[in-house]
Design an enzyme around this catalytic site. Structure first.
Site, PDB file in Angstrom:
ATOM      1  N   CYS A 111      24.539  70.894  30.683  1.00 55.18           N
ATOM      2  CA  CYS A 111      24.035  70.293  29.474  1.00 55.18           C
ATOM      3  C   CYS A 111      24.500  71.588  29.048  1.00 55.18           C
ATOM      4  O   CYS A 111      24.691  72.473  27.965  1.00 55.18           O
ATOM      5  CB  CYS A 111      22.647  69.915  29.663  1.00 55.18           C
ATOM      6  SG  CYS A 111      22.657  68.122  30.303  1.00 55.18           S
ATOM      7  N   HIS A 248      21.077  72.447  22.519  1.00 55.70           N
ATOM      8  CA  HIS A 248      21.032  71.367  23.464  1.00 55.70           C
ATOM      9  C   HIS A 248      20.712  70.352  22.864  1.00 55.70           C
ATOM     10  O   HIS A 248      18.898  69.968  22.788  1.00 55.70           O
ATOM     11  CB  HIS A 248      20.735  71.501  24.586  1.00 55.70           C
ATOM     12  CG  HIS A 248      21.388  70.253  25.751  1.00 55.70           C
ATOM     13  ND1 HIS A 248      22.186  68.674  26.112  1.00 55.70           N
ATOM     14  CD2 HIS A 248      20.448  69.479  26.796  1.00 55.70           C
ATOM     15  CE1 HIS A 248      22.318  68.439  26.713  1.00 55.70           C
ATOM     16  NE2 HIS A 248      21.008  68.944  27.090  1.00 55.70           N
ATOM     17  N   ASN A 278      21.604  62.193  23.969  1.00 55.73           N
ATOM     18  CA  ASN A 278      22.782  63.808  24.644  1.00 55.73           C
ATOM     19  C   ASN A 278      23.296  63.493  25.458  1.00 55.73           C
ATOM     20  O   ASN A 278      23.978  62.498  26.845  1.00 55.73           O
ATOM     21  CB  ASN A 278      21.621  63.382  26.044  1.00 55.73           C
ATOM     22  CG  ASN A 278      21.275  64.831  26.899  1.00 55.73           C
ATOM     23  OD1 ASN A 278      22.739  65.338  26.895  1.00 55.73           O
ATOM     24  ND2 ASN A 278      20.724  65.187  27.885  1.00 55.73           N
TER      25      ASN A 278
HETATM   26  N1  ACO Z   1      12.146  51.987  27.287  1.00 56.59           N
HETATM   27  C1  ACO Z   1      11.247  51.470  27.479  1.00 56.59           C
HETATM   28  N2  ACO Z   1      10.167  52.027  29.325  1.00 56.59           N
HETATM   29  C2  ACO Z   1      10.057  52.620  29.796  1.00 56.59           C
HETATM   30  C3  ACO Z   1      11.789  53.521  29.203  1.00 56.59           C
HETATM   31  C4  ACO Z   1      12.725  52.999  28.641  1.00 56.59           C
HETATM   32  N3  ACO Z   1      13.808  53.341  28.095  1.00 56.59           N
HETATM   33  N4  ACO Z   1      11.584  53.752  30.353  1.00 56.59           N
HETATM   34  C5  ACO Z   1      10.787  54.537  31.101  1.00 56.59           C
HETATM   35  N5  ACO Z   1       9.820  53.276  30.734  1.00 56.59           N
HETATM   36  C6  ACO Z   1       8.491  53.104  31.616  1.00 56.59           C
HETATM   37  C7  ACO Z   1       8.643  53.134  32.347  1.00 56.59           C
HETATM   38  O1  ACO Z   1       8.527  52.691  32.708  1.00 56.59           O
HETATM   39  C8  ACO Z   1       6.697  54.366  32.501  1.00 56.59           C
HETATM   40  O2  ACO Z   1       6.208  52.730  32.193  1.00 56.59           O
HETATM   41  P1  ACO Z   1       4.225  52.261  32.717  1.00 56.59           P
HETATM   42  O3  ACO Z   1       3.264  53.751  33.099  1.00 56.59           O
HETATM   43  O4  ACO Z   1       3.880  51.161  33.417  1.00 56.59           O
HETATM   44  O5  ACO Z   1       5.381  52.758  34.826  1.00 56.59           O
HETATM   45  C9  ACO Z   1       6.465  54.114  30.773  1.00 56.59           C
HETATM   46  O6  ACO Z   1       7.364  54.281  30.157  1.00 56.59           O
HETATM   47  C10 ACO Z   1       6.324  55.816  31.071  1.00 56.59           C
HETATM   48  O7  ACO Z   1       7.477  56.460  31.681  1.00 56.59           O
HETATM   49  P2  ACO Z   1       7.299  58.235  31.882  1.00 56.59           P
HETATM   50  O8  ACO Z   1       8.876  58.632  32.773  1.00 56.59           O
HETATM   51  O9  ACO Z   1       6.791  58.639  32.710  1.00 56.59           O
HETATM   52  O10 ACO Z   1       7.676  58.370  30.449  1.00 56.59           O
HETATM   53  P3  ACO Z   1       7.443  59.967  29.508  1.00 56.59           P
HETATM   54  O11 ACO Z   1       6.490  60.101  27.920  1.00 56.59           O
HETATM   55  O12 ACO Z   1       7.334  60.465  30.603  1.00 56.59           O
HETATM   56  O13 ACO Z   1       9.293  59.535  28.889  1.00 56.59           O
HETATM   57  C11 ACO Z   1      10.848  60.619  28.631  1.00 56.59           C
HETATM   58  C12 ACO Z   1      10.592  59.692  29.319  1.00 56.59           C
HETATM   59  C13 ACO Z   1      11.757  60.622  27.236  1.00 56.59           C
HETATM   60  C14 ACO Z   1      12.494  60.967  29.660  1.00 56.59           C
HETATM   61  C15 ACO Z   1      10.081  62.383  28.970  1.00 56.59           C
HETATM   62  O14 ACO Z   1       9.495  62.428  29.931  1.00 56.59           O
HETATM   63  C16 ACO Z   1      11.350  63.301  28.312  1.00 56.59           C
HETATM   64  O15 ACO Z   1      10.927  63.604  27.303  1.00 56.59           O
HETATM   65  N6  ACO Z   1      11.978  64.476  28.771  1.00 56.59           N
HETATM   66  C17 ACO Z   1      12.474  65.645  28.567  1.00 56.59           C
HETATM   67  C18 ACO Z   1      13.650  65.258  29.393  1.00 56.59           C
HETATM   68  C19 ACO Z   1      14.379  64.841  28.620  1.00 56.59           C
HETATM   69  O16 ACO Z   1      15.448  64.598  27.693  1.00 56.59           O
HETATM   70  N7  ACO Z   1      15.997  64.714  29.815  1.00 56.59           N
HETATM   71  C20 ACO Z   1      16.933  63.961  29.112  1.00 56.59           C
HETATM   72  C21 ACO Z   1      18.336  65.230  30.127  1.00 56.59           C
HETATM   73  S1  ACO Z   1      18.262  66.523  30.637  1.00 56.59           S
HETATM   74  C22 ACO Z   1      19.111  67.867  29.868  1.00 56.59           C
HETATM   75  O17 ACO Z   1      19.467  66.629  29.402  1.00 56.59           O
HETATM   76  C23 ACO Z   1      19.106  68.930  30.057  1.00 56.59           C
END
Ligand code: ACO
Length: 321
Positions: A111, A248, A278
């Site tokens: 990225c 990004h 993304n």
């Molecule tokens: N739809 C519905 N539920 C979902 C989905 C989905 N697409 N994906 C995961 N869940 C569920 C999980 O199963 C979990 O359920 P559980 O609690 O019953 O086990 C719950 O949602 C929470 O999952 P987490 O992975 O803990 O979700 P989190 O709140 O951390 O959000 C996210 C995930 C959005 C990826 C977050 O961690 C984030 O913003 N990370 C930043 C990284 C990022 O943006 N990466 C993108 C690419 S990296 C880059 O470009 C540099």
């Protein structure tokens, strides 16, 4: 001489897939995706390829810059999802454009790729080696996603962005920084092909992108403000003097956290992730092309581009338009 952006272009695939469309084929919802990321839709390649989107973006950038393909001296392709392992994306673009005098190679910094490519172009231009360079950030990430893993596949999209960078005595790149932390690389990873020859074979299924989202989030909100601060310091520019910060496009919450840490209003942080998701190396140049074509930039404006992602890698560039 400095590297000045003389033209921009971008291209998205025709197929637009909303969060509700995803909700019809997997267990997810618009509410979950939008509230955690700010993403509302993404474009996915069907007929398009990483090369075809790059060529379309490059032609628009060259048209704006008033540059003919034969004038290009270098093409740098930033991608993790070229159409072939070899030839590189940049060489395929060279072929399609007829940029017969250009050297071409790809750069892999995920990225951060487009920002690394711009820093690289600046180094070449400052050294006097080249004067007219095409840089591209392009991805077909849908090929690398595990479409059974809702926690990753909903975040990403396909697309390309490009910029023509020319030697200029007046404006352009004022300062750039970049960094990497390979020790933490596995928080966002996609395995390559396993060894497979007559003397050894490591049987493995095809591997897709795997991510520890919370670790990536923590890395981004810590590192991005730090590298922007470093680049601004190097350029002798105060955050208040910056018209736009083009980050990004991974997650709206990350962008909001960076704005808060820099003590700058969100109006200075345009976004396109609502529409594109993304797009890794393509995110920054697609956003740059949008603000350029929306008339949000005028000559002399100071802007910051910042990328962060797999590797881990990060970088920022301060430039005048
Ligand atoms: N739809 C519905 N539920 C979902 C989905 C989905 N697409 N994906 C995961 N869940 C569920 C999980 O199963 C979990 O359920 P559980 O609690 O019953 O086990 C719950 O949602 C929470 O999952 P987490 O992975 O803990 O979700 P989190 O709140 O951390 O959000 C996210 C995930 C959005 C990826 C977050 O961690 C984030 O913003 N990370 C930043 C990284 C990022 O943006 N990466 C993108 C690419 S990296 C880059 O470009 C540099």
């Amino acid at each position: 001489m400095r590297a000045r952006i003389a033209g921009t272009g971008s291209c998205l695939p025709k197929l637009r897939v909303t969060n509700d469309d995803l909700g019809r084929v997997m267990d997810t919802s618009d509410e979950w995706i939008r509230s955690r990321t700010g993403i509302g839709a993404r474009h996915l390649a069907v007929e398009e390829t990483t090369t075809s989107m790059s060529v379309s973006a490059a032609r628009k950038a060259m048209e704006e810059a008033g540059i003919q393909p034969e004038e290009l001296e270098l093409i740098i392709g930033a991608t993790v999802s070229a159409d072939h392992v070899v030839p590189p994306l940049s060489c395929e673009v060279q072929r399609e454009l007829g940029a017969v005098h250009a050297a071409a190679y790809d750069l892999c910094a995920a990225c951060s790729g487009f920002v690394f490519a711009l820093n690289t172009a600046q180094a070449y231009i400052r050294s006097g080696m080249y004067r007219k360079i095409l840089i591209i950030g392009a991805e077909t990430l849908s090929k690398l996603m595990d479409w059974q893993d809702r926690s990753t596949c909903v975040l990403f999209g396909d697309g390309a962005g490009a910029a023509v960078v020319c030697a200029d005595a007046d404006g352009g790149v004022l300062a750039g920084v970049q960094g990497s932390d390979g020790a933490k690389g596995m928080v966002l990873a996609c395995a390559g092909r396993p060894v497979n020859h007559p003397f050894a074979s490591h049987a493995a299924d095809l591997q897709y992108v795997q991510m520890n989202g919370q670790e990536v989030y923590k890395f981004a909100v810590r590192t991005v403000p730090m590298c922007i601060d470093q680049a601004l310091l190097k350029a002798g520019i105060q955050p208040e003097q910056v018209k736009l910060f083009l980050l990004h496009q991974a997650n709206l919450r990350i962008i909001e956290a960076v704005a808060k840490r820099l003590k700058q209003p969100m109006e200075k942080f345009p976004v396109c992730l609502e529409e594109c998701g993304n797009v890794s190396a393509a995110s920054v140049p697609i956003l740059l092309d949008r603000v350029n074509r929306d008339g949000m930039l005028k000559r002399g404006d100071c802007i910051v581009l910042a990328g962060f992602g797999a590797g881990l890698t990060w970088g920022a560039v301060v430039l005048t338009w």
